[in-house]
Design a protein around this motif. Structure first.
Motif, short mmCIF file in Angstrom:
data_model
loop_
_atom_site.label_atom_id
_atom_site.label_comp_id
_atom_site.label_asym_id
_atom_site.label_seq_id
_atom_site.Cartn_x
_atom_site.Cartn_y
_atom_site.Cartn_z
N GLY A 146 0.71 -1.23 0.00
CA GLY A 146 -0.17 -0.12 -0.05
C GLY A 146 0.81 1.23 0.11
N VAL A 147 2.21 1.40 -0.64
CA VAL A 147 2.89 2.20 -0.70
C VAL A 147 2.22 3.40 -1.50
CG1 VAL A 147 5.07 3.21 -1.70
CG2 VAL A 147 4.94 1.17 -0.35
N SER A 148 2.31 4.67 -0.91
CA SER A 148 1.90 5.83 -1.86
C SER A 148 2.80 6.71 -2.55
CB SER A 148 0.91 6.76 -0.88
OG SER A 148 1.71 7.20 0.24
N GLY A 149 4.08 6.55 -2.12
CA GLY A 149 5.21 6.97 -2.80
C GLY A 149 6.46 6.72 -1.95
N VAL A 150 7.70 7.07 -2.49
CA VAL A 150 9.00 6.55 -1.82
C VAL A 150 9.62 7.78 -1.15
CG1 VAL A 150 9.43 4.26 -3.04
CG2 VAL A 150 10.17 6.27 -4.06
N PRO A 151 10.20 7.57 0.01
CA PRO A 151 10.43 6.31 0.83
C PRO A 151 9.29 5.97 1.75
CG PRO A 151 11.82 8.22 1.55
CD PRO A 151 11.10 8.59 0.54
N GLU A 152 9.27 4.86 2.11
CA GLU A 152 8.20 4.45 3.05
C GLU A 152 9.09 3.48 3.98
OE1 GLU A 152 3.98 3.57 2.52
OE2 GLU A 152 3.72 5.55 1.43
N SER A 153 8.54 3.24 5.42
CA SER A 153 9.52 2.03 6.05
C SER A 153 8.36 1.44 6.96
CB SER A 153 10.42 2.84 6.71
OG SER A 153 11.45 3.49 6.05
N PHE A 154 8.42 0.20 7.34
CA PHE A 154 7.69 -0.53 7.83
C PHE A 154 8.53 -1.49 8.91
CE2 PHE A 154 6.09 -0.09 3.75
CZ PHE A 154 4.50 0.11 3.94
N ALA A 155 7.84 -1.26 10.32
CA ALA A 155 8.73 -2.29 11.18
C ALA A 155 7.99 -3.39 11.22
CB ALA A 155 8.54 -1.29 12.56
N VAL A 156 9.01 -4.55 11.08
CA VAL A 156 8.17 -5.82 11.04
C VAL A 156 8.46 -6.60 12.14
CG1 VAL A 156 7.87 -7.70 9.43
CG2 VAL A 156 7.76 -5.71 8.61
N ASP A 157 8.02 -7.34 13.15
CA ASP A 157 8.50 -8.11 14.10
C ASP A 157 8.66 -9.41 13.66
OD1 ASP A 157 6.00 -9.91 14.01
OD2 ASP A 157 5.20 -9.11 15.74
N ALA A 158 9.29 -10.07 14.53
CA ALA A 158 10.00 -11.70 14.31
C ALA A 158 8.99 -12.53 13.64
CB ALA A 158 10.50 -12.14 15.66
N LYS A 162 4.50 1.89 10.65
CA LYS A 162 4.74 2.40 9.41
C LYS A 162 5.31 3.73 9.52
CE LYS A 162 2.40 3.28 5.15
NZ LYS A 162 1.26 3.40 4.25
N SER A 163 5.92 4.28 8.44
CA SER A 163 6.27 5.74 8.57
C SER A 163 6.27 6.14 6.98
CB SER A 163 7.83 6.03 8.89
OG SER A 163 8.15 7.42 8.70
N SER A 164 5.63 6.95 6.47
CA SER A 164 5.51 7.51 5.30
C SER A 164 6.20 8.60 5.05
CB SER A 164 3.94 7.75 4.84
OG SER A 164 3.04 6.35 5.09
N GLY A 165 7.03 8.61 4.03
CA GLY A 165 8.03 9.81 4.22
C GLY A 165 9.50 9.55 4.62
N PRO A 166 10.30 10.33 4.37
CA PRO A 166 11.75 9.89 4.60
C PRO A 166 12.09 9.93 6.24
CG PRO A 166 11.50 12.15 3.94
CD PRO A 166 10.36 11.56 3.50
N LEU A 167 12.96 9.27 6.81
CA LEU A 167 13.04 9.15 8.30
C LEU A 167 14.30 10.21 8.14
CD1 LEU A 167 13.42 5.36 8.78
CD2 LEU A 167 11.51 6.66 9.12
N VAL A 168 13.84 11.54 8.66
CA VAL A 168 14.79 12.58 8.76
C VAL A 168 14.90 12.99 10.15
CG1 VAL A 168 14.43 13.38 6.59
CG2 VAL A 168 12.98 14.13 8.29
N THR A 169 14.24 12.59 11.20
CA THR A 169 14.44 13.21 12.59
C THR A 169 14.64 11.98 13.55
OG1 THR A 169 12.14 12.96 13.07
CG2 THR A 169 12.73 14.95 12.06
N ASP A 170 15.21 12.11 14.66
CA ASP A 170 15.40 11.00 15.51
C ASP A 170 14.06 10.45 15.87
OD1 ASP A 170 17.95 11.24 15.55
OD2 ASP A 170 18.24 12.62 17.50
N GLU A 171 13.06 11.22 16.00
CA GLU A 171 11.69 10.60 16.65
C GLU A 171 10.93 9.75 15.37
OE1 GLU A 171 12.48 14.05 16.46
OE2 GLU A 171 12.72 14.27 18.57
N ASP A 172 11.35 10.13 14.30
CA ASP A 172 10.83 8.96 13.13
C ASP A 172 11.48 7.70 13.45
OD1 ASP A 172 9.53 11.37 11.80
OD2 ASP A 172 11.24 11.77 10.53
#
Length: 199
Positions: free
Chosen positions: A138-150, A157-167
């Motif tokens: 379901g990506v609407s644009g790049v970049p997107e990131s997903f945390a996936v457990d074991a 999920k994070s939509s957009g670039p990871l640019v801050t420590d909070e992201d």
């Protein structure tokens, strides 16, 4: 009477326009539904990038972490915001967090050149030339990131670039969230007692 019938559609359109404007003013622009959070990652098999070539090995995104938590990062060499977030991905790798890259609608040679230039933070890169994984995730644009457990479940999920420590913290915190404890004999006995008392 026929004059009224010609005005009715205009009145209905004006009412719909007023409703739409009211909805847009009250809507939170930062809200983005994360439909897959809480669900198992889609089973999408893609070739692994090896020396600028796709394959011959294939891997399912769901199991790419080999039974360990991971961040799945959808990126592309042609994506300017992907360059902005790249140092954050390198920092995640330095912390020992597995990051699996999905090269979205990109040529393998271009992906390899991008990684050669900026550094390779990925445990592996999957080639998604046609954008199949992007559709499944379901990506609407790049970049997107997903945390996936074991267990292969998307936990953030994070939509957009990871640019801050909070992201970054939001994704990594979701990976290390405590798992639900298994029921013990004591908790099962207590649950049975509650059911018996309710009857």
């Amino acid at each position: 009477m026929s004059r009224w019938f010609s005005i009715v559609p205009l009145v209905v359109l004006a009412a719909l326009a007023a409703l739409f404007i009211g909805w847009s003013l009250k809507r939170d622009p930062a809200f983005k539904p994360d439909a897959l959070v809480g669900q198992t990652a889609p089973e999408t098999v893609l070739p692994i990038l090896q020396d600028g070539v796709a394959g011959p090995q294939n891997v399912d995104i769901r199991t790419a972490g080999v039974g360990k938590p991971m961040i799945v990062n959808v990126f592309a060499s042609w994506c300017a915001p992907c360059r902005l977030e790249h140092p954050r991905l390198l920092a995640l790798e330095a912390q020992g967090i597995a990051v699996v890259g999905v090269a979205y609608k990109d040529e393998p040679e271009a992906t390899q050149a991008f990684l050669d230039e900026l550094g390779d933070p990925f445990a592996m890169v999957l080639v998604d030339r046609e954008g199949r994984a992007g559709l499944d995730l379901g990506v609407s644009g790049v970049p997107e990131s997903f945390a996936v457990d074991a267990m292969g479940r998307i936990v953030a999920k994070s939509s957009g670039p990871l640019v801050t420590d909070e992201d970054v913290e939001r994704l990594t915190a979701a990976l290390v969230a405590p798992s639900r404890p298994l029921p013990t004999a004591t908790t099962l006995d207590e649950a049975q007692e509650r059911r018996d008392a309710a009857n």
